[in-house]
Structures are given as structure tokens and as C-alpha cells.
Design a protein around this motif. Structure first.
Motif, PDB file in Angstrom:
ATOM      1  N   PHE A  15      -3.405  20.047 -40.840  1.00 32.87           N
ATOM      2  CA  PHE A  15      -2.922  19.561 -39.559  1.00 32.87           C
ATOM      3  C   PHE A  15      -2.580  18.071 -39.593  1.00 32.87           C
ATOM      4  N   TRP A  31      -5.283  22.693 -32.195  1.00 37.54           N
ATOM      5  CA  TRP A  31      -4.952  21.276 -32.337  1.00 37.54           C
ATOM      6  C   TRP A  31      -3.539  20.976 -31.849  1.00 37.54           C
ATOM      7  N   THR A  35      -3.157  18.245 -28.783  1.00 37.20           N
ATOM      8  CA  THR A  35      -2.384  17.008 -28.893  1.00 37.20           C
ATOM      9  C   THR A  35      -1.189  16.998 -27.942  1.00 37.20           C
ATOM     10  N   TRP A 125     -11.274  23.511 -38.460  1.00 41.94           N
ATOM     11  CA  TRP A 125     -11.177  23.298 -37.012  1.00 41.94           C
ATOM     12  C   TRP A 125      -9.916  23.841 -36.353  1.00 41.94           C
ATOM     13  N   ASP A 126      -8.934  24.346 -37.123  1.00 42.03           N
ATOM     14  CA  ASP A 126      -7.639  24.673 -36.521  1.00 42.03           C
ATOM     15  C   ASP A 126      -7.511  26.175 -36.215  1.00 42.03           C
ATOM     16  N   LEU A 183     -12.991  16.852 -28.955  1.00 36.34           N
ATOM     17  CA  LEU A 183     -12.079  17.562 -29.847  1.00 36.34           C
ATOM     18  C   LEU A 183     -11.793  18.958 -29.288  1.00 36.34           C
TER      19      LEU A 183
END
Length: 287
Positions: A15, A31, A35, A125-126, A183
Motif C-alpha cells: 500500500f 486503506w 485515505t 493491515w490491508d 488507523l
């Protein structure tokens, strides 16, 4: 005694550098959504949090061949890199994307041609948005979604490396994404945290199962290793009398994230915490 080999490597994640966010079948992850929704560039001179667009990033998607040559000139022996789950499974948990696999096949092949060892991380995390819409890591079904993903990765890309990681920095992901909203997926909810961390740990067990099956099938070398990259910082006792604080820090920031994978249980401090114990008792009937 087997000689230990040190690998001089660089590390990053899809990412942060990849670009090609919607090319050749890829769809959004949590993500991308985070964003886009929270995009903020602080005014010049303001010390505020920046949440920037990654629509272009470093364009590794187009420039990986040049980057591999740069790594070779730098003398790098390895490249620790997490793959993008969404690029490989962009729509659901069952239909994988050949174009996504081809990209990573080309990347790993190019790295090896330049003397750089690919060291893949399966998850950083994605979570795909299609999975998050269905509950993401709060939904026990994520274990089987993840199984399908790693099974395909090991089958088609396992030949490129004998050193793999399941996931990366579980503490930052769960603490900042589920116990706070810093996050994505920005839940700020203890119940969500308990579910997410447990399913994340179970996903590592699932990956280990598939890793061994891939070895038996000949997709991965028999001596290949699979691990977990944990972001723990060793505490230092500042002065006499801080022993309890150091022990508590290690219990929550090291043991809590490693014990489930190494020992098959959570440390006592987790169950002894009154609020967490209540959540666990409520959740235990479903895990």
C-alpha cells in the motif's frame, strides 16, 4: 549446529509504494477507503497529522524492474514485502485474479534475477473492502477467506522463497485500528478488538496448515520457514522500582501477541483484566 545466515534486506509494504490501485482488476482495501475519506494535507508550518493519497505513491507497480536493479547495486540480499490481498482476490473470497498473481510472479522473478531474495508477508493491515463490508476480522468467516488467499499464494508463488511471514505488526493494526480510530478500520471498540485479535491469531494457524500442505504438494521447499513479524520494542528499566511496569508492558505488548501463536493461549493478564474478561466470556461461546 546449523549456521545462521544474516540477510541484509530492505522492507516496505504494497500500500505504501505500489500504485496501480485500480489496474488489472484490483479493487479497494480498507486503506484506500480510509485515505480517501480522511484525506488531509496540513497547512505549511502546521504540525498536524497528514493523511495523503496513495493513488500514485512510488509507482513500484510500474518501476519494480528498475527498483530491483537499484537493490542489486546497493548490495541488498533480501526484500521484505507484503503482497496486496485485494490485488489477488479483488471481488470475493473464491475468485482469484490471474493478473494480480502475474504481477507478483514477475516481481519475485525479477528480484531473484538481481540476486535479491523475496521475503513475502501475506498480510499487512490491508483487508479487502469486500471482506470489511462483511465484518472483516470481526467475522469468523475471515479465517476461511484468508485460507483461500494463502492457499493460492503458496501454490503459485511458493517456489520463489523459503522464508515467509503471515502478518506484520499485529499490535499496531489491532490497537490502532480496533481499540482506537487512528488507523483503519477505525473501530475504537473493545469488543471489535477482542474479535479481531483472536481471528488474526487463528488466521496465522490457518496459514501454517496451508504452508505445510503446500510443502507436501511441492509448491514450497521442505525446509522453508513461516513466521510472524511482531512490532515489539524491548522496555528498559529506568530506575529501581520499575520492575512491575516492565513486566506489565511485556505481558501486554509482547506476550499477548506472541503467546497465542507460540503457546496456544493468551497470557493471564488478559483474562485478569476485568473489562477484557467480560468481553472474552461473552465472546467465548462464538470462538
Amino acid at each position: 549446529m546449523t549456521e545462521k545466515k544474516f540477510i541484509f534486506a530492505a522492507s516496505t509494504c504494497a500500500f505504501q509504494i505500489e500504485d496501480g490501485r485500480n489496474l488489472r482488476g484490483r479493487t479497494d482495501s480498507i486503506w484506500d477507503e480510509f485515505t480517501k475519506r480522511n484525506f488531509s494535507i496540513p497547512p505549511l508550518g502546521k504540525a498536524e497529522r497528514e493523511i495523503n493519497s496513495i493513488a500514485v505513491a512510488a509507482d513500484f507497480y510500474s518501476k519494480y524492474k528498475t527498483d530491483a536493479r537499484i537493490m542489486k547495486r546497493m548490495g541488498l540480499q533480501g526484500f521484505v514485502y507484503n503482497m496486496d490481498w485485494t490485488r489477488i482476490f479483488p471481488k470475493n473470497s473464491t475468485d482469484f485474479n490471474p493478473e494480480g498473481l502475474k504481477f507478483y510472479d514477475d516481481v519475485f522473478k525479477t528480484l531473484l534475477e538481481n540476486g535479491v531474495k523475496p521475503i513475502p508477508i501475506l498480510y499487512h493491515w490491508d483487508t479487502p473492502m469486500w471482506a470489511e463490508i462483511q465484518g472483516g476480522f470481526e467475522n469468523r468467516d475471515v479465517i476461511e477467506w484468508f485460507r483461500n488467499y494463502v492457499k493460492i499464494v503458496f501454490r503459485y508463488l511458493g517456489k520463489y522463497s523459503d522464508l515467509w511471514f503471515v502478518n506484520d505488526e499485529n499490535s499496531s493494526f489491532t490497537l490502532d485500528g480496533y481499540l482506537s480510530d487512528y488507523l483503519p478500520p477505525a473501530k475504537n471498540n473493545k469488543t471489535a478488538f477482542v474479535k479481531a485479535i483472536h481471528h488474526l491469531n487463528l488466521s496465522a494457524a490457518i496459514a501454517k496448515e496451508e504452508f505445510e500442505l503446500a510443502k507436501e504438494a511441492g509448491y514450497i521447499a521442505k525446509d522453508a520457514l513461516l513466521g510472524i513479524d511482531h512490532d515489539w520494542v524491548p522496555p528498559h528499566q529506568y530506575q529501581t522500582g520499575n520492575e512491575t511496569a516492565v513486566e506489565k508492558y511485556n505481558a501486554w505488548c509482547k506476550n499477548f501477541f506472541l503467546d497465542p501463536n507460540l503457546k496456544g493461549t493468551y497470557p493471564d493478564v488478559f483474562f485478569n483484566d476485568y473489562k477484557m474478561r467480560k468481553l472474552i466470556l461473552l465472546f467465548q461461546n462464538k470462538i
